[in-house]
Write a protein that holds these residues in place. Structure first.
Motif, mmCIF file in Angstrom:
data_model
loop_
_atom_site.group_PDB
_atom_site.id
_atom_site.type_symbol
_atom_site.label_atom_id
_atom_site.label_comp_id
_atom_site.label_asym_id
_atom_site.label_seq_id
_atom_site.Cartn_x
_atom_site.Cartn_y
_atom_site.Cartn_z
ATOM 1 N N PHE A 2 0.833 -1.188 0.000
ATOM 2 C CA PHE A 2 0.000 0.000 0.000
ATOM 3 C C PHE A 2 0.876 1.250 0.000
ATOM 4 C CE2 PHE A 2 -1.813 3.365 2.656
ATOM 5 C CZ PHE A 2 -2.891 3.721 1.871
ATOM 6 N N LEU A 3 1.925 1.221 0.847
ATOM 7 C CA LEU A 3 2.830 2.359 0.939
ATOM 8 C C LEU A 3 3.506 2.631 -0.401
ATOM 9 C CD1 LEU A 3 4.820 2.176 4.288
ATOM 10 C CD2 LEU A 3 3.482 4.084 3.398
ATOM 11 N N ALA A 4 3.960 1.554 -1.033
ATOM 12 C CA ALA A 4 4.676 1.681 -2.304
ATOM 13 C C ALA A 4 3.798 2.360 -3.347
ATOM 14 C CB ALA A 4 5.103 0.298 -2.797
ATOM 15 N N LEU A 5 2.554 1.884 -3.459
ATOM 16 C CA LEU A 5 1.653 2.442 -4.470
ATOM 17 C C LEU A 5 1.257 3.863 -4.113
ATOM 18 C CD1 LEU A 5 -0.634 -0.654 -5.142
ATOM 19 C CD2 LEU A 5 1.232 0.226 -6.537
ATOM 20 N N HIS A 6 1.027 4.101 -2.805
ATOM 21 C CA HIS A 6 0.622 5.432 -2.369
ATOM 22 C C HIS A 6 1.719 6.451 -2.670
ATOM 23 C CE1 HIS A 6 -2.262 7.859 -0.290
ATOM 24 N NE2 HIS A 6 -1.321 8.383 0.477
ATOM 25 N N GLU A 7 2.951 6.059 -2.409
ATOM 26 C CA GLU A 7 4.072 6.967 -2.671
ATOM 27 C C GLU A 7 4.185 7.275 -4.171
ATOM 28 O OE1 GLU A 7 7.899 5.397 -1.828
ATOM 29 O OE2 GLU A 7 8.911 7.318 -2.137
ATOM 30 N N MET A 8 4.009 6.254 -4.986
ATOM 31 C CA MET A 8 4.085 6.462 -6.439
ATOM 32 C C MET A 8 2.963 7.376 -6.909
ATOM 33 S SD MET A 8 5.231 2.703 -7.847
ATOM 34 C CE MET A 8 5.571 3.213 -9.517
ATOM 35 N N GLY A 9 1.796 7.225 -6.294
ATOM 36 C CA GLY A 9 0.663 8.064 -6.666
ATOM 37 C C GLY A 9 0.906 9.517 -6.312
ATOM 38 N N ARG A 10 1.605 9.746 -5.211
ATOM 39 C CA ARG A 10 1.838 11.126 -4.765
ATOM 40 C C ARG A 10 2.994 11.785 -5.515
ATOM 41 N NH1 ARG A 10 1.118 12.438 1.427
ATOM 42 N NH2 ARG A 10 1.642 14.408 0.489
ATOM 43 N N ALA A 11 3.880 10.984 -6.044
ATOM 44 C CA ALA A 11 5.025 11.550 -6.785
ATOM 45 C C ALA A 11 4.965 11.078 -8.231
ATOM 46 C CB ALA A 11 6.335 11.118 -6.119
ATOM 47 N N ARG A 12 3.839 11.416 -8.867
ATOM 48 C CA ARG A 12 3.600 10.889 -10.215
ATOM 49 C C ARG A 12 4.637 11.387 -11.213
ATOM 50 N NH1 ARG A 12 -1.798 11.505 -8.599
ATOM 51 N NH2 ARG A 12 -1.823 13.665 -9.283
ATOM 52 N N VAL A 13 5.013 12.666 -11.129
ATOM 53 C CA VAL A 13 5.935 13.221 -12.123
ATOM 54 C C VAL A 13 7.278 12.515 -12.045
ATOM 55 C CG1 VAL A 13 7.167 15.304 -12.846
ATOM 56 C CG2 VAL A 13 4.795 15.451 -12.104
ATOM 57 N N ARG A 14 7.775 12.381 -10.840
ATOM 58 C CA ARG A 14 9.092 11.803 -10.616
ATOM 59 C C ARG A 14 9.126 10.338 -11.109
ATOM 60 N NH1 ARG A 14 10.744 11.798 -4.318
ATOM 61 N NH2 ARG A 14 9.900 13.864 -4.460
ATOM 62 N N PHE A 15 8.130 9.558 -10.684
ATOM 63 C CA PHE A 15 8.088 8.159 -11.136
ATOM 64 C C PHE A 15 7.738 8.068 -12.627
ATOM 65 C CE2 PHE A 15 7.974 7.379 -6.607
ATOM 66 C CZ PHE A 15 8.698 6.201 -6.476
ATOM 67 N N GLY A 16 6.906 9.011 -13.075
ATOM 68 C CA GLY A 16 6.533 9.019 -14.501
ATOM 69 C C GLY A 16 7.732 9.255 -15.380
ATOM 70 N N LEU A 17 8.600 10.204 -14.960
ATOM 71 C CA LEU A 17 9.814 10.480 -15.735
ATOM 72 C C LEU A 17 10.683 9.226 -15.828
ATOM 73 C CD1 LEU A 17 11.120 13.999 -14.649
ATOM 74 C CD2 LEU A 17 10.678 13.225 -16.972
ATOM 75 N N LEU A 18 10.832 8.551 -14.685
ATOM 76 C CA LEU A 18 11.681 7.358 -14.676
ATOM 77 C C LEU A 18 11.084 6.271 -15.574
ATOM 78 C CD1 LEU A 18 14.127 5.840 -13.597
ATOM 79 C CD2 LEU A 18 12.727 5.055 -11.703
ATOM 80 N N ILE A 19 9.768 6.050 -15.435
ATOM 81 C CA ILE A 19 9.119 5.030 -16.278
ATOM 82 C C ILE A 19 9.270 5.406 -17.755
ATOM 83 C CG2 ILE A 19 6.888 3.982 -16.893
ATOM 84 C CD1 ILE A 19 6.095 4.280 -13.923
ATOM 85 N N GLY A 20 9.139 6.712 -18.050
ATOM 86 C CA GLY A 20 9.301 7.172 -19.432
ATOM 87 C C GLY A 20 10.702 6.901 -19.948
ATOM 88 N N ALA A 21 11.708 7.194 -19.107
ATOM 89 C CA ALA A 21 13.105 6.967 -19.525
ATOM 90 C C ALA A 21 13.358 5.486 -19.772
ATOM 91 C CB ALA A 21 14.055 7.494 -18.453
ATOM 92 N N VAL A 22 12.893 4.645 -18.859
ATOM 93 C CA VAL A 22 13.080 3.198 -19.039
ATOM 94 C C VAL A 22 12.329 2.729 -20.288
ATOM 95 C CG1 VAL A 22 12.663 0.913 -18.025
ATOM 96 C CG2 VAL A 22 13.483 2.772 -16.583
ATOM 97 N N GLY A 23 11.122 3.284 -20.492
ATOM 98 C CA GLY A 23 10.336 2.919 -21.673
ATOM 99 C C GLY A 23 11.069 3.252 -22.960
ATOM 100 N N LEU A 24 11.674 4.460 -23.013
ATOM 101 C CA LEU A 24 12.420 4.849 -24.213
ATOM 102 C C LEU A 24 13.609 3.920 -24.434
ATOM 103 C CD1 LEU A 24 12.458 8.753 -24.052
ATOM 104 C CD2 LEU A 24 11.395 7.336 -25.791
ATOM 105 N N LEU A 25 14.286 3.575 -23.334
ATOM 106 C CA LEU A 25 15.438 2.676 -23.462
ATOM 107 C C LEU A 25 15.000 1.297 -23.969
ATOM 108 C CD1 LEU A 25 17.304 3.750 -20.239
ATOM 109 C CD2 LEU A 25 18.291 3.787 -22.521
ATOM 110 N N VAL A 26 13.895 0.789 -23.417
ATOM 111 C CA VAL A 26 13.391 -0.520 -23.870
ATOM 112 C C VAL A 26 13.009 -0.441 -25.348
ATOM 113 C CG1 VAL A 26 11.537 -2.217 -23.587
ATOM 114 C CG2 VAL A 26 12.616 -1.209 -21.580
ATOM 115 N N PHE A 27 12.350 0.660 -25.723
ATOM 116 C CA PHE A 27 11.965 0.857 -27.127
ATOM 117 C C PHE A 27 13.199 0.822 -28.032
ATOM 118 C CE2 PHE A 27 11.650 4.246 -30.410
ATOM 119 C CZ PHE A 27 10.820 3.583 -31.298
ATOM 120 N N LEU A 28 14.249 1.545 -27.613
ATOM 121 C CA LEU A 28 15.475 1.577 -28.427
ATOM 122 C C LEU A 28 16.105 0.191 -28.535
ATOM 123 C CD1 LEU A 28 17.492 4.803 -27.589
ATOM 124 C CD2 LEU A 28 16.544 4.086 -29.763
ATOM 125 N N ILE A 29 16.161 -0.514 -27.409
ATOM 126 C CA ILE A 29 16.782 -1.838 -27.417
ATOM 127 C C ILE A 29 16.006 -2.778 -28.336
ATOM 128 C CG2 ILE A 29 17.205 -3.890 -25.997
ATOM 129 C CD1 ILE A 29 17.888 -1.955 -23.680
#
Lengths: 375, 371
Positions: A2-29
């Motif tokens: 619950f804590l993990a998800l709640h924290e991600m929900g409250r810091a959407r931009v920060r986690f979103g940026l990271l997910i976006g970066a990983v997504g771009l890297l996966v796309f490139l690979i």
């Protein structure tokens, strides 16, 4: 959890940026993995798909179909090697063509003397040629019924031969060019139409089948021992030893290694900093009874969600590409490659979070009572 | 500014991982760029070295030198076009070369060119029959002045009389001889590709002063559409794979730059969050948002510069270590410098995402203990 998800929900931009970066890297690979596969298939797919188990090049050909020319003396020497059950001429050239009366384009022709020695091993549609003017085409480039006219060279005014595509074969390009497999007589006619100055039409390679009980590799060894001008290779060797294939693989491996390092480093850095930032909160949680295992699990859940989310985004970006052709290169969605990369990146991501996990495990709940809480 | 640099000196560990990631990204940018440069350079040198305005192919060749055939009649038509100053024939033959001292099966892939108008670095008069200038990449294969190279299955002998730089073609070392040398070697080794008397594969055209504009169209019209005249740049782009390689690699480099921006944005956003209270105090004692943000930008630039320098050093090391004939990687100063500039710009753009957060910091809240 619950804590993990709640924290991600409250810091959407920060986690979103990271997910976006990983997504771009996966796309490139995934994209580069597909380009590598498409390039190599485009370079040597026809060699893999042709039916001769052993191909004999001239040493001068440098293991390329277009560079190899088999002189009559060498051809005789190859046919005379003990263990040769059957031998047939195979020629290859690139021609200017018009498909179904359209604009001029390029096509590679592979001419074979005997069915079973140089024609495609198996077809994906249609039938095999029964006349010199019939052809089997690479499935990515032709359809059954396509009419391919060779554009004549020089200024003779003569019309070039026309081939009718009667069958298709998957992944059978050569030199990243639309490819047709045609009977030898048709190939000869095409070469003479393209270059009226051509005198003798010599084969590029000799396709050879060993006698029963003799391995392909042993026959290749015997042929090479019989003539210093012969360069006999099994079908798989001929594909992998084609100049450029090894360089393409080496170049991409280095690129994959670098991208593969970036993903866990980015993820690891992110979670390490996050752990530093919430050190006080984590210490307090420990002080009020939260077990370190719970906190580490929470961290790992976030890692899985971030890397998993990145993988999903990467695959979502990559999938539409697989419906396109990159020039003459076919980009394929290879489920095995996608699964392997997904698993590898997930493992690397989790491994990279171990530093942050160690920090969490090192938290001393007593710090909460002393005003500490730094890591 | 001093504070930003002092922080980096005092706590280098805080910036180490970001520097490592950016170093990897810098190396990726430089490696991808160097790979592209190497591929293109090894494919196009023979055309880039042409001192000409146009290359003229036969129209049915799809601008492929190997498939193109220009007859003496067509050549005459081209030469008579207004604005054409000089016309020279050009021919090529890709053949394995037997070099003394190498094994009987250890041939070197070469391309023999026959020319009339000299490319850059070659004497105006083509060498005598049976002799040729060699691209200096062939030195690594054991070729020296005086070496006799036996070309193709006919073992046609060509003696090297000198060297020329940066003239590789389709990834292979080249030999430059006269048209008669080329014609004799081609006809002896490739009966399917033989050419008749006076026939060449392409024409190299030099325009007269002020006549270059529209010349290609005039040439093609004069030959009744039998030719396809291209500028040298167009001819380079028409080489198999060159345009596609550029496009694919540039797209990959572009996405990698976006990743660099995101990584920097992420890193400095996190650092800014961590330093919110500190920034609040600094603002309370008089520091402006501009000063604080300038410090963030400075740190991003320093991290990117350090990463670029390490990336440049690693690229140069790779260039030196990669054996010739394997990965076609070259580290050119222009590529290394441009990659470094791109990375620094990406770092500045990335850290700009923290600007809003710095501006929003309320010094009163910071003093009041609410970060």
């Amino acid at each position: 959890m619950f804590l993990a998800l709640h924290e991600m929900g409250r810091a959407r931009v920060r986690f979103g940026l990271l997910i976006g970066a990983v997504g771009l890297l996966v796309f490139l690979i995934l994209t580069q993995q597909a380009i590598q596969g498409g390039l190599i298939t485009g370079f040597v797919g026809a060699i893999r798909q042709q039916s001769a188990p052993v191909l004999v090049y001239s040493v001068d050909g440098q293991r390329t179909l277009q560079g190899s020319v088999i002189a009559p003396g060498l051809e005789s020497a190859v046919r005379a090697v003990p263990g040769v059950a059957e031998a047939g001429r195979i020629g290859q050239g690139t021609f200017t063509v018009r498909v179904d009366g359209g604009a001029e384009s390029d096509a590679a022709l592979i001419g074979y003397e005997h069915p079973g020695l140089g024609d495609p091993s198996r077809l994906s549609a249609g039938r095999r040629p029964q006349a010199p003017t019939e052809a089997v085409g690479s499935a990515a480039d032709f359809t059954v019924g396509s009419r391919v006219r060779i554009v004549p060279g020089g200024s003779t005014g003569a019309a070039g031969p026309v081939f009718t595509v009667v069958g298709l074969v998957e992944d059978a390009q050569i030199q990243v060019t639309p490819t047709l497999f045609v009977p030898w007589a048709g190939y000869e006619a095409a070469v003479r139409a393209a270059n009226p100055d051509a005198t003798t039409i010599l084969p590029s390679v000799i396709g050879v089948r060993p006698t029963a009980g003799l391995s392909d590799a042993e026959l290749a060894r015997r042929i090479n021992a019989a003539s210093a001008d012969a360069d006999a290779l099994t079908r798989s060797q001929a594909a992998s030893d084609t100049p450029g294939v090894a360089q393409v693989q080496q170049s991409f491996q280095l690129i994959f290694l670098l991208y593969g390092l970036v993903v866990p480093l980015v993820t690891g850095l992110f979670f390490l900093i996050i752990t530093f930032q919430k050190a006080a909160a984590l210490t307090l949680l420990r002080a009020i009874g939260a077990r370190s295992g719970t906190l580490v699990r929470s961290l790992l859940v976030q890692v899985v969600l971030v890397v998993g989310g990145g993988i999903v985004i990467g695959i979502a970006l990559f999938t539409p590409l697989t419906f396109l052709k990159l020039g003459a290169i076919t980009i394929r969605f290879d489920p095995t490659a996608v699964l392997v990369w997904s698993a590898l990146l997930l493992v690397l991501g989790l491994a990279s979070a171990m530093v942050a996990a160690r920090r969490v495990l090192a938290i001393d709940p007593l710090e909460a009572t002393t005003g500490g809480g730094g890591l | 500014m001093t504070l930003a640099l002092r922080e980096m000196r005092r706590r280098p560990g805080r910036f180490a991982i970001a520097t490592v990631i950016l170093t990897l990204i810098a190396l990726l940018l430089m490696f991808l760029g160097g790979l592209l440069d190497g591929l293109v350079a090894s494919s196009t040198g023979a055309f880039r070295s042409q001192q000409a305005d146009l290359l003229v192919y036969s129209s049915s060749s799809r601008n492929s030198l190997e498939r193109s055939r220009i007859t003496p009649e067509v050549r005459q038509q081209v030469a008579s076009v207004a604005g054409v100053a000089h016309v020279g024939g050009l021919g090529s033959a890709q053949l394995g070369g037997r070099i003394p001292g190498r094994g009987t099966r250890d041939l070197v892939p070469t391309v023999l060119f026959g020319y009339e108008l000299a490319p850059r670095g070659l004497p105006a008069t083509p060498p005598a029959p049976g002799t040729a200038y060699a691209d200096d990449s062939l030195r690594a294969k054991g070729v020296a002045v005086g070496t006799v190279i036996h070309l193709g299955p006919a073992r046609s002998a060509v003696t090297v009389v000198g060297f020329v730089s940066d003239t590789r073609y389709t990834g292979q070392g080249t030999l430059w001889g006269s048209l008669p040398t080329w014609r004799e070697v081609l006809n002896a080794n490739r009966p399917d590709a033989r050419v008749g008397p006076g026939v060449v594969q392409a024409l190299v055209v030099q325009a007269g002063p002020g006549s270059g504009a529209g010349l290609a169209g005039r040439v093609d019209r004069a030959t009744g559409g039998a030719t396809s005249a291209l500028t040298i740049t167009q001819a380079i782009d028409a080489l198999p794979g060159v345009a596609q390689q550029r496009s694919v690699f540039n797209q990959i480099i572009g996405v990698t730059v976006v990743i660099a921006v995101v990584v920097v944005a992420l890193f400095f956003a996190l650092l800014t969050v961590e330093r919110t209270a500190l920034y609040g105090v600094l603002k309370a004692i008089g520091s402006s948002s501009r000063t604080l943000f300038a410090g963030v930008v400075l740190q991003a630039v320093v991290v990117a510069l350090v990463a670029s320098l390490i990336g440049i050093a690693a690229s140069l090391a790779l260039d030196a270590l990669i054996p010739a004939g394997t990965i076609p990687f070259v580290a050119t100063p222009a590529r290394l410098a441009s990659s470094a500039v791109i990375l620094v710009v990406a770092a500045v753009v990335g850290c700009a995402f923290s600007l809003r957060r710095v501006l929003r910091i309320d010094p009163a809240a910071a003093i009041g203990g609410t970060p």
